[in-house]
Design an enzyme around this catalytic site. Structure first.
Site: not given
Length: 513
Positions: A161, A190, A194, A243
């Site tokens: 992340d 990734d 997040d 996302r």
């Protein structure tokens, strides 16, 4: 000497030793180095002020950032850390102390509070190195770039992340940052942004998220629904597979964002999440809103959005797109004040304001970017004032089109009109031409050619040409401001005829006067 006093003195001496070794520069306490103030949900729950009122230090390595955290009197003592240069695995080591909990190979903001991390000077780049926020509160991250953080391959950092928050995180404002990868999970990356395991009261504003398989999530699984009260506004999501964001439970306010090139899905509201989606601009994308890849429904309230060349898949058992005619299926009340830009001007406003090193500009709510309030502290008072010969007024290239004679791998014609000095166009050889074009005749009398960092002085001789008539408007050498008689044209070309190195044009600005 009492033991507690002795321990604090020992910690301070240890910090001073690390500071000398790692390049921490101390200055006197001052007001917050962050420009502007928090917005959105980060203003709730007591607000987000970061290290306002604390000591200001300058750090040029990751180890120095950790040393600054560890040198505080306590884990909650306010501190402003100004960051300049490239932060990477080679200069980021664990530092120990009673006021910190750091680790190698990641910027660790763990079990701490009241911290501002702000890029200054020539810029701050976290290269293949993530920022991890855990069990922390009242954090500001501003004006930095985080790129190519991996969870597999080498080197790895922060679970892949760019910025990750988890475990009882409260009140974080991330503003004017650039978060980017170079691919998806199969390439080792990734999420860019997040939040999970009870993270609340977060705002992401005026930022760029691009070139990634995953933009970011709120909640790590369908059972992780303790997160929420997240605001996303005036961000650019570009070339993202999915996302943007993924929401599991909680409430999100998503307004005035520009989505360009969402390849698989965009705002994925599921597991009871409720999203208010106001005045965003979606273009050249697929399934930009709905519940995807699950039968655990989420909800949305939609107002004033524009869907430009958006395609929608058919509904299925695990697929519930909101389109092709999105309608609200919930109502979300917003507790803070905010002003919406019209969706039609969002692409232009976001391109002029979002990302690191873009002048910290914000919209005034009337589609007009504004420079920071001059009464706010200067993040880097040693930087020179802008060149008084720089053109003023509206940069007509923002929102226009562009093309050229050729483009080198990894560069784009559009990079010269995105308001971002970190992206650029290069020709395939040492010479070439780049053009700005409009759908109708536009009056131009001045252009500004800005070279990308590391390529200053590469442009040699050039010509400025009215592409419609072939008339040469100006000629000379070197980048910078170029003036010529006011001309009405639909396309203007900057033709590089010689160079001292590979030309890298970061911005081709055009002005009426």
């Amino acid at each position: 000497m009492k033991r507690s006093v002795a321990l604090r003195l020992y910690a301070m001496l240890a910090f001073m030793a690390v500071a000398i070794a790692t390049g921490v520069v101390l200055s006197m306490p001052e007001a917050s180095a962050a420009t502007g103030s928090a917005s959105g949900y980060a203003t709730q729950n007591g607000g987000t002020t970061g290290g306002a009122g604390g000591q200001t230090v300058r750090a040029t390595t990751g180890t120095a950032i950790h040393a600054a955290l560890c040198g505080r009197a306590s884990a909650s003592t306010p501190i402003i850390i100004e960051v300049e240069g490239t932060i990477n695995h080679g200069n980021t080591s664990k530092v120990s102390g009673e006021s910190c909990n750091t680790a190698d190979g990641v910027i660790e903001l763990k079990q701490i509070s009241n911290v501002t991390l702000v890029g200054v000077g020539s810029g701050a780049v976290f290269d293949q190195l993530g920022i991890h926020i855990r069990e922390a509160s009242n954090i500001i991250i501003q004006n930095v770039t985080v790129r190519n953080v991996k969870k597999s391959g080498s080197p790895t950092s922060n679970g892949g992340d760019a910025i990750g928050m988890e475990s009882d995180v409260r009140n974080v404002w991330v503003d004017h940052v650039t978060l980017e990868a170079s691919g998806g999970e199969s390439e080792g990356f990734d999420g860019l942004f997040d939040m999970k395991n009870n993270t609340q009261y977060v705002t992401l504003s005026y930022s760029i998220l691009r070139n990634s398989g995953r933009g970011g999530l709120v909640g790590s699984s369908e059972s992780d629904v303790s997160n929420g009260y997240i605001t996303f506004h005036h961000n650019l999501y570009e070339n993202i597979d999915s996302r943007a964001p993924l929401l599991r439970g909680g409430i999100a306010h998503i307004y005035n964002n520009h989505y360009a090139g969402l390849n698989e899905s965009g705002i994925n509201s599921r597991a009871g999440a409720r999203a208010r989606v106001d005045n965003n601009y979606f273009e050249d994308s697929k399934d930009v809103l709905g519940t995807f890849y699950t039968d655990a429904a989420g909800y949305w309230q939609v107002n004033g959005n524009i869907f430009d060349n958006v395609t929608w898949s058919s509904p299925g058992e695990d697929n519930n797109p909101a389109g092709p005619n999105p309608q609200s299926n919930t109502s979300v009340s917003i507790p803070y004040s905010y002003t919406l830009d019209a969706a039609s001007c969002v692409p232009s406003v976001v391109r002029q304001t979002a990302g690191a090193n873009t002048g910290m500009r914000e919209s005034d709510g009337n589609c007009t970017p504004q420079t920071p309030d001059p009464t706010e502290p200067d993040p880097d008072p040693t930087e020179p004032d802008p060149d008084p010969t720089d053109p003023t007024g509206t940069n007509l290239s923002i929102g226009a089109g562009s093309d050229g004679s050729s483009k080198a791998d990894g560069t784009s014609y559009g990079n010269v009109r995105d308001g971002n000095m970190n992206t650029y166009w290069s020709p395939t050889g040492s010479t070439g031409a780049i053009s700005i074009k409009w759908s109708s005749a536009t009056t131009v009398s001045r252009i500004n050619i800005r070279e990308a960092s590391g390529a200053t002085g590469n442009i040699g001789s050039w010509r400025v040409v009215n592409a419609g008539t072939g008339a040469v408007l100006a000629s000379g050498s070197g980048a910078g401001v170029i003036t010529f008689p006011s001309t009405s044209l639909a396309k203007i070309t900057f033709e590089i005829t010689s160079s001292a190195g590979t030309p890298r044009v970061a911005e081709f600005e055009t002005y009426a006067g």
